[in-house]
Design a protein around this motif. Sequence first.
Motif, mmCIF file in Angstrom:
data_model
loop_
_atom_site.group_PDB
_atom_site.id
_atom_site.type_symbol
_atom_site.label_atom_id
_atom_site.label_comp_id
_atom_site.label_asym_id
_atom_site.label_seq_id
_atom_site.Cartn_x
_atom_site.Cartn_y
_atom_site.Cartn_z
ATOM 1 N N TRP A 154 0.819 -1.210 0.000
ATOM 2 C CA TRP A 154 0.000 0.000 0.000
ATOM 3 C C TRP A 154 0.854 1.262 0.000
ATOM 4 O O TRP A 154 0.365 2.336 -0.351
ATOM 5 C CB TRP A 154 -0.928 0.012 1.215
ATOM 6 C CG TRP A 154 -2.120 -0.874 1.066
ATOM 7 C CD1 TRP A 154 -2.110 -2.202 0.734
ATOM 8 C CD2 TRP A 154 -3.492 -0.514 1.219
ATOM 9 N NE1 TRP A 154 -3.388 -2.689 0.682
ATOM 10 C CE2 TRP A 154 -4.265 -1.671 0.980
ATOM 11 C CE3 TRP A 154 -4.144 0.667 1.544
ATOM 12 C CZ2 TRP A 154 -5.641 -1.682 1.051
ATOM 13 C CZ3 TRP A 154 -5.528 0.668 1.625
ATOM 14 C CH2 TRP A 154 -6.268 -0.495 1.376
ATOM 15 N N LEU A 189 -4.685 3.306 -3.075
ATOM 16 C CA LEU A 189 -3.837 2.592 -2.120
ATOM 17 C C LEU A 189 -4.072 1.087 -2.185
ATOM 18 O O LEU A 189 -3.154 0.294 -1.947
ATOM 19 C CB LEU A 189 -4.108 3.102 -0.706
ATOM 20 C CG LEU A 189 -3.607 4.514 -0.385
ATOM 21 C CD1 LEU A 189 -4.053 4.941 0.999
ATOM 22 C CD2 LEU A 189 -2.087 4.587 -0.495
ATOM 23 N N ALA A 190 -5.296 0.693 -2.520
ATOM 24 C CA ALA A 190 -5.614 -0.729 -2.622
ATOM 25 C C ALA A 190 -5.235 -1.320 -3.972
ATOM 26 O O ALA A 190 -5.432 -2.516 -4.197
ATOM 27 C CB ALA A 190 -7.103 -0.943 -2.366
#
Length: 718
Positions: A298, A362-363
Amino acid sequence: MKSQGYLKKIISCAFACLAGMVRLQAQTMRPYRFSLDSGDGPLFILLVLALFLFAIVLLLLVKVQQIRELLRKKTGRPDASFLKECTGSLSSRQIERVLQTKIPKNTVRILLVAWTSLSATDIPLNTFAQAAADATHKPLLSQTGILITIVLLLIPISLAIVLLTIKLKNVYTRFQNRQNLEKAGQLAAYLDHLPEQEAARLLSRRKQALDYQLSNRELSGDQPAEDKRGLLSINGEPGLPIVAVKQKAQQRPNIDPELGRLVLWYLGCATFWLLFGTTVGEYIGIKFVAPDADHISWLSFGRLRPVHTNSVFWGWASLGMLGLGYYIVPRVCNTKLANIKWAWYSLYLINASVIAGTICLLAGINNGGGEYREYIWPVMLLFAIGLVLTLINFMKTIARRTTKEIYISSWYIVSSIIFTIVIALVAYIPYWQNGLGETIAQGYYMHQGVGMWFMLFTLGIVYYFLPQQLNKPIYSYSLGILAFWTQILFYTLIGTHHFVFSAIPWWLQTVAIVGSAGMAIPVIAGTTNFLMTFKGTWYKVKGSYTLPFFLVGTVFYFTGSMQGTAEAFRETNLIWHFTDFTVAHSHLTMYGIICFFLWAAIYALIPRLTGKEAPQITIGVHFWLAFIGMLFYTIPLMYGSTLKGLLWKEGKPFIDGVVLMAPYWLWRAIGGSLMWLSHLFFAYNIYRMLSRSYIVDVKEAAIEKLEKDNNLSAQPIA
């Protein structure tokens, strides 16, 4: 006593940490030796630092408690010299209010203020020991894990120091207000006990002196001025100016309070996204010089970089521009905003878009390789709906205007929103994005997002706030219109200059290069307009904290835009394009132009809405840190990237360019750190301008007490 309880908890925590270290050492079955290279050494040092910090906090609490006890026992008499000085410095309006009060004898009651006690929060300490290090381990400060641990420990410590500072500031403010209220009570008692004849004599004489004004005829008399010899040239019809001459800015303009609240929320949210986005950017810059700082997916560079760019683009800059636009459009139209609820809906939608987009990025959920359009289409749809609501709101407001002309700021602002909606549709509709079509659409979207959204909207902001701050009309309305239409003509053609020497048709590349050269027209026209508006008022720059931001933004508007034109030519593009030169250029434009113009407008607007100004010293620190940091960031990158491009042109291996850029990436991290630090000062300035705390005015409080004690209210002065 509370301090004894805190001391017991600190000692207990210290013994628990030491016991854990002893147990860990016993498990390793090795003799204990204190060393910086051992696993226990850093833990022991951090424990000592933590104990030292808590001891300082405890000492401060004890000292504050002692001060409170002394203040409770303090009984002082009114200082006659101070009371006479306050009486002699009353304003005319304050004297009027005092004279209108009936002063009964022996009825003055001294104001008492309850002192709020301090409370401290118990924070448990959880310590984790590491196994003893072997002799072959690296030095302590060269181990990435230790560095990250120290940084993570310093973050809460720094936050604790900041919170402690804020707490002490609030305590000092309350203490100062309490002292001022006590002095106000003494002054009220002094005025109350003055004999009526003496009060009338002293105060009336003072009021008469304050109200005296020159008639401007002391030397010339009452005869009208005549020019019998024709020595003077008087133009009785100066003609209509381009815009009305601005009056001196008032602290609280006559605007809808709900609109002011809306604007402040937009600017507050924008400030949050600036801090968040640039904090991510700061971490990215650190990873250039410390690539092994983490191994979390991440937090990988490929995910953090779009989080940084999109949060500052759509969160900071977009919300900041829209907030200022919601103030400007109704003001230049001399009417109310058409629908304030829609403005709130737009704020919610854009914030939701940035939050959802950040989580998705972020994922690892993104739109592919398109720069600045990494948000997936449902996320970007929220942003687009917010823009549509804003566009309708602005169009309705302009349609209801009470002015004859549409001021140039509205031209720029509304056009930028229209173009952005079109740009989003072109970029996210997949119909024509097969093969090279996707590349062409990406170039169009990427450059129009910068030039037709951020630049066009920001220029509209400058056309309103720069004349306002200089208290004079814009130099030339015609130059502004010329810059407006030529930017629309040329900027929409230049997207593919990012793909010179690619498979895109040669003629399309040439059109982009010609459009880039044509951008010199709006840039020179706009820069000339702004600098000529400064003409004759350069002396105001020295005494203003907003005009330096406008001046820096104007300078970089010219230099950054001309740099983009220079990059478009094939020879320079061959050297610079795939290097960090484009990174330096994007920061020179988005930061040097957009951010500095937005900061200037925000510093000019918020005091007009709240009546409070930030400390000039912190505004100055913000300016210089941002300015110097940007130079440290961009100049080394441009120089190193030029050498890197020439190295590639000579056929050198790619890795040689990476080794070459190492010191310049260090300068990038240093400059980025200064820029990020300046944003902390900017956030503090926003807090100071929005804070509701205030210092009690002794004279006003004394007069209000007199009026309250005598059951009278102040009468308006004719």
